[in-house]
Enzyme design. Structure first.
Site, PDB file in Angstrom:
ATOM      1  N   PHE A  65       1.419   5.320   0.850  1.00  0.00           N
ATOM      2  CA  PHE A  65       0.648   5.990   1.781  1.00  0.00           C
ATOM      3  C   PHE A  65       1.306   7.559   1.496  1.00  0.00           C
ATOM      4  O   PHE A  65       2.293   7.623   1.089  1.00  0.00           O
ATOM      5  CB  PHE A  65       1.129   5.879   3.042  1.00  0.00           C
ATOM      6  CG  PHE A  65       0.270   4.537   3.457  1.00  0.00           C
ATOM      7  CD1 PHE A  65      -0.915   4.617   4.425  1.00  0.00           C
ATOM      8  CD2 PHE A  65       1.061   3.382   3.562  1.00  0.00           C
ATOM      9  CE1 PHE A  65      -1.266   3.410   5.083  1.00  0.00           C
ATOM     10  CE2 PHE A  65       0.486   1.994   3.964  1.00  0.00           C
ATOM     11  CZ  PHE A  65      -0.651   2.190   4.684  1.00  0.00           C
ATOM     12  N   THR A 111       0.869  -1.237  -0.112  1.00  0.00           N
ATOM     13  CA  THR A 111       0.098   0.016   0.029  1.00  0.00           C
ATOM     14  C   THR A 111       0.842   1.282  -0.188  1.00  0.00           C
ATOM     15  O   THR A 111       1.944   1.343   0.741  1.00  0.00           O
ATOM     16  CB  THR A 111      -0.986   0.045   1.104  1.00  0.00           C
ATOM     17  OG1 THR A 111      -1.786  -1.110   1.123  1.00  0.00           O
ATOM     18  CG2 THR A 111      -1.895   1.415   1.382  1.00  0.00           C
TER      19      THR A 111
END
Lengths: 283, 283
Positions: free
Chosen positions: A183, A181
């Site tokens: 960020f 992921t």
């Protein structure tokens, strides 16, 4: 410094934030947990937090459209800018109460994306268990502590199990190990960090033919590489789109590109300049 | 002909399908209701349906990423192609049992997108009502018929209220009236319709600099306009993307563009050729 995150302590937002702020050891970090992405931006707008860390895309799931929309909205209304980025490898874990076994589990709580990322494991090992969506992985772990029922399990980070003092029954249960992921670190009224080499923009082209091609040509001619291009609808203009671009440029070379785009009647919004994360990913 | 739709009779998929197939009055249409998008594609793969109608994007919400991914997967595995498109104006309605009033309502059921599209109305008129997500608007209307409780309401189409013989308490409660959904008509092993003038493609570029710009240049040089560009992650390649393109071309001019793209080491998948919907949208 107060940092708003989506989820509670032990969530992947918390883990990513720890990795970011451990490079700033002089800062005393207080996390402000938020249930939704909107609440994270709202915490910045209402000065309840100084910075925030927010997921923008996952390598299996794709972009988080809601966050793209919120970035533009809060940039325009509250001068919230992107000041950094980092990627986090995501491992999902099946977390249970002491004494629980796969055979006992009838219900699994987690964030919908974590449930989706673990669907192969769940289908194979817990085909009859009920999957219940929860707003956060770490909060789902805290929830099974409250329930004190060995028939319920949660899916979350190893840190969330450790903080709740619960055993991990199965580790790394995600469907595909290419699971990262990305960020963004965001803050209102921020200045671009020194050594910035990347920028995020919103581009609205004219409605002439090949308008996007022409706009991308301005980047290409300047030798500016694009690492991401995401389209989002323009609300109020049916089937017209704006584009979110990540460009490997900052400072003067970037401003020169923006000046040329504006001169050719594009609308450009600079969401922030920051240092690109230099990371290699396991194949 | 058996047509798979997401949702039940009275859903927006059903309304769009009716508009599509009323141009084929010689066909006797049997609808196959499906709870999920995956189930719609699966119905085609398992020959339980001959065609399907599936939402691909909404003018307020954006693209439905899951459907993009399913289009590619089922094109590769089961030769499912796009054979048509149509847009539908979406009006949301607050539907209740006879005798109910706004003051009585404590719970509102609907599809999450319908709840989101009606959030302004709900916040203003039903701030304390619980919003419960249901897999389909029309099924949420059928659900309140089962409950027979004047404290529950559903949000759905005027047709779903009519079919359930229930009153519409408030009509057109969507936040923004520029609310259209674009649907695709899909079928396995289909030949392109005569008079096709539009195509949908998946493009994977090389990882050289300005690769997307170069690929878009092939369309621009051929005078082929693009109406949509959507990026999706390539699973297994972290932070690498593929692009779904809608191009205003079919037949030879399209194949010439594809040939040039392939010659320059792009991978191209043709998801289908079809007639572009010629519609003007109210401002």
């Amino acid at each position: 410094m107060r940092v708003a995150i989506q989820g509670i302590v032990g969530s992947f937002h918390h883990i990513a934030s720890n990795h970011w702020y451990e490079n700033l050891p002089e800062q005393n970090i207080e996390y402000i947990p938020c249930e939704t992405f909107e609440a994270v931006f709202s915490a910045l707008a209402q000065k309840q937090a100084d910075q925030a860390v927010i997921a923008i895309e996952n390598s299996l799931y794709g972009s988080i459209s809601e966050v793209y929309d919120l970035l533009k909205e809060y940039h325009e209304s509250y001068s919230v800018s992107i000041i950094g980025e980092l990627s986090e490898r995501i491992h999902q874990n099946l977390i249970v109460l002491p004494g629980s076994t796969l055979e006992k589990i009838t219900t699994v709580f987690s964030h919908p994306v974590a449930l989706a990322q673990s669907s192969d494991f769940l289908e194979k090992h817990l085909p009859n268990a009920q999957k219940v969506e929860y707003y956060d992985t770490a909060a789902s772990v805290a929830h099974i502590v409250e329930l004190q029922d060995t028939a319920v399990a949660a899916i979350g980070s190893a840190l969330s199990a450790q903080l709740a003092n619960l055993p991990v029954l199965h580790a790394a249960i995600e469907n595909d190990h290419h699971n990262y992921t990305r960020f963004l670190v965001i803050a209102p009224h921020a200045t671009a960090p020194a050594k910035s080499d990347k920028a995020s923009l919103v581009l609205q082209t004219t409605h002439q033919k090949a308008a996007l091609y022409t706009a991308l040509g301005v980047f290409a001619e300047a030798g500016v590489n694009l690492t991401k291009l995401e389209s989002r609808p323009i609300i109020g203009k049916v089937w017209k789109y704006q584009f979110y671009l990540d460009a490997e440029a900052a400072g003067e070379p970037l401003y020169n590109v923006i000046t040329k785009l504006v001169a050719s009647n594009c609308r450009v919004l600079l969401l922030g300049e920051y240092m690109a994360e230099a990371t290699t990913y396991e194949d």
